[in-house]
Design a protein around this motif. Structure first.
Motif, PDB file in Angstrom:
ATOM      1  N   VAL A  86       6.970  -0.855   2.036  1.00 60.94           N
ATOM      2  CA  VAL A  86       5.681  -1.417   1.642  1.00 60.94           C
ATOM      3  C   VAL A  86       5.950  -2.697   0.862  1.00 60.94           C
ATOM      4  CG1 VAL A  86       3.470  -1.026   0.518  1.00 60.94           C
ATOM      5  CG2 VAL A  86       4.763   0.939   1.437  1.00 60.94           C
ATOM      6  N   ASP A  87       5.633  -3.828   1.487  1.00 58.64           N
ATOM      7  CA  ASP A  87       5.893  -5.137   0.880  1.00 58.64           C
ATOM      8  C   ASP A  87       4.957  -6.145   1.530  1.00 58.64           C
ATOM      9  OD1 ASP A  87       7.287  -7.790   0.386  1.00 58.64           O
ATOM     10  OD2 ASP A  87       8.674  -6.430  -0.634  1.00 58.64           O
ATOM     11  N   ASP A  88       4.485  -7.106   0.768  1.00 59.85           N
ATOM     12  CA  ASP A  88       3.563  -8.089   1.342  1.00 59.85           C
ATOM     13  C   ASP A  88       4.268  -9.308   1.920  1.00 59.85           C
ATOM     14  OD1 ASP A  88       4.287  -8.993  -1.204  1.00 59.85           O
ATOM     15  OD2 ASP A  88       2.363  -9.954  -1.568  1.00 59.85           O
ATOM     16  N   SER A  94       1.886  -3.697   4.538  1.00 54.51           N
ATOM     17  CA  SER A  94       1.642  -4.666   3.475  1.00 54.51           C
ATOM     18  C   SER A  94       0.663  -4.235   2.398  1.00 54.51           C
ATOM     19  CB  SER A  94       1.114  -5.974   4.074  1.00 54.51           C
ATOM     20  OG  SER A  94       2.026  -6.493   4.994  1.00 54.51           O
ATOM     21  N   THR A  95      -0.172  -3.233   2.688  1.00 56.46           N
ATOM     22  CA  THR A  95      -1.245  -2.885   1.757  1.00 56.46           C
ATOM     23  C   THR A  95      -1.210  -1.413   1.364  1.00 56.46           C
ATOM     24  OG1 THR A  95      -2.835  -2.257   3.473  1.00 56.46           O
ATOM     25  CG2 THR A  95      -2.744  -4.616   2.848  1.00 56.46           C
ATOM     26  N   THR A  96      -1.932  -1.121   0.287  1.00 58.44           N
ATOM     27  CA  THR A  96      -2.053   0.261  -0.177  1.00 58.44           C
ATOM     28  C   THR A  96      -2.685   1.135   0.899  1.00 58.44           C
ATOM     29  OG1 THR A  96      -2.165  -0.377  -2.502  1.00 58.44           O
ATOM     30  CG2 THR A  96      -3.174   1.723  -1.912  1.00 58.44           C
ATOM     31  N   ALA A  97      -3.755   0.658   1.508  1.00 59.05           N
ATOM     32  CA  ALA A  97      -4.440   1.449   2.542  1.00 59.05           C
ATOM     33  C   ALA A  97      -3.499   1.780   3.699  1.00 59.05           C
ATOM     34  CB  ALA A  97      -5.673   0.702   3.044  1.00 59.05           C
ATOM     35  N   GLU A  98      -2.758   0.781   4.165  1.00 60.94           N
ATOM     36  CA  GLU A  98      -1.809   1.026   5.259  1.00 60.94           C
ATOM     37  C   GLU A  98      -0.727   2.001   4.820  1.00 60.94           C
ATOM     38  OE1 GLU A  98      -1.494  -3.116   7.727  1.00 60.94           O
ATOM     39  OE2 GLU A  98      -0.645  -3.102   5.698  1.00 60.94           O
ATOM     40  N   LEU A 102       2.494  -6.427  -4.923  1.00 58.82           N
ATOM     41  CA  LEU A 102       1.952  -6.463  -3.567  1.00 58.82           C
ATOM     42  C   LEU A 102       0.808  -7.476  -3.478  1.00 58.82           C
ATOM     43  CD1 LEU A 102       1.898  -2.638  -2.797  1.00 58.82           C
ATOM     44  CD2 LEU A 102       3.452  -4.353  -1.840  1.00 58.82           C
ATOM     45  N   GLU A 160      -2.327  -8.939  -4.316  1.00 62.81           N
ATOM     46  CA  GLU A 160      -3.534  -8.518  -5.040  1.00 62.81           C
ATOM     47  C   GLU A 160      -3.433  -7.071  -5.534  1.00 62.81           C
ATOM     48  OE1 GLU A 160      -6.550 -10.409  -5.442  1.00 62.81           O
ATOM     49  OE2 GLU A 160      -5.325 -12.106  -4.780  1.00 62.81           O
ATOM     50  N   GLU A 161      -2.462  -6.329  -5.038  1.00 60.78           N
ATOM     51  CA  GLU A 161      -2.335  -4.913  -5.364  1.00 60.78           C
ATOM     52  C   GLU A 161      -1.071  -4.659  -6.182  1.00 60.78           C
ATOM     53  OE1 GLU A 161      -2.464  -3.557  -1.241  1.00 60.78           O
ATOM     54  OE2 GLU A 161      -4.534  -2.927  -1.558  1.00 60.78           O
ATOM     55  N   LEU A 196       0.108   2.036  -6.331  1.00 62.61           N
ATOM     56  CA  LEU A 196       0.390   2.679  -5.048  1.00 62.61           C
ATOM     57  C   LEU A 196       1.286   3.892  -5.238  1.00 62.61           C
ATOM     58  CD1 LEU A 196       0.427   3.038  -2.010  1.00 62.61           C
ATOM     59  CD2 LEU A 196       2.192   1.253  -1.895  1.00 62.61           C
TER      60      LEU A 196
END
Length: 126
Positions: free
Chosen positions: A8-10, A34-38, A57, A59-60, A65
Motif C-alpha cells: 500500500v503506497d501512493d 494506493s488508497t485505504t479503500a483499495e 499515503l 491525503e491519507e 490504515l
C-alpha cells in the motif's frame, strides 16, 4: 508456499520497484494499491501474510490504515510493516503505539529484511 504480501503506497514507481524486488526474493506480491479503500478491499479478499503500508499515503495516513486493517481482521491481526522514506525517528512515538509489527525504511526493503521482521514478530507473539 511463499510468503504473500499486499503493498500500500501512493507512489506508482515505488510499488513497481518493490514488487520486482520482493518477487525476486521469492515473496508473492498479491497486489499493490494506493488508497485505504483499495487496501481494505484487497486485504479482505486476499488475506496476505503481511501488508507493507507507507506511512504517508498523500491525503491519507498509513497509521490510520493500520488501525483499520487490524479492525477488519477481527481476532486475527495482520502482520503490518510500516514503510517510509522518512527517518524512523520522525515518527518514533506513533510507530511505538501502532499495532504494526515493525517499521522498515524503504531503502532497506528486501525479502531477507521482511523474513527477519516476521520471524521476530512470531517470536514475540505479535
Amino acid at each position: 508456499m511463499p510468503l504473500s504480501c499486499l503493498i500500500v503506497d501512493d507512489n506508482d514507481h515505488f510499488k513497481e520497484a518493490a514488487r520486482q524486488l520482493l518477487e525476486a526474493d521469492g515473496i508473492a506480491v498479491l497486489g499493490a494499491v494506493s488508497t485505504t479503500a483499495e487496501a481494505l478491499r484487497w486485504f479482505a479478499e486476499l488475506r496476505p501474510d503481511f501488508v507493507l503500508v507507507d506511512i504517508d499515503l498523500g491525503e491519507e495516513s498509513g497509521f490510520d490504515l493500520t488501525l483499520r486493517l487490524v479492525d477488519a481482521a477481527g481476532g486475527d491481526p495482520p502482520n503490518i510493516i510500516l514503510i517510509s522514506t522518512y527517518d524512523e525517528m520522525d515518527f518514533a512515538e506513533m510507530i511505538a503505539v501502532s499495532p504494526a509489527v515493525a517499521f522498515l525504511p524503504k531503502p532497506s526493503l528486501s525479502g531477507r529484511a521482511i523474513n527477519e521482521i516476521l520471524r521476530g514478530a512470531a517470536g514475540t507473539g505479535r
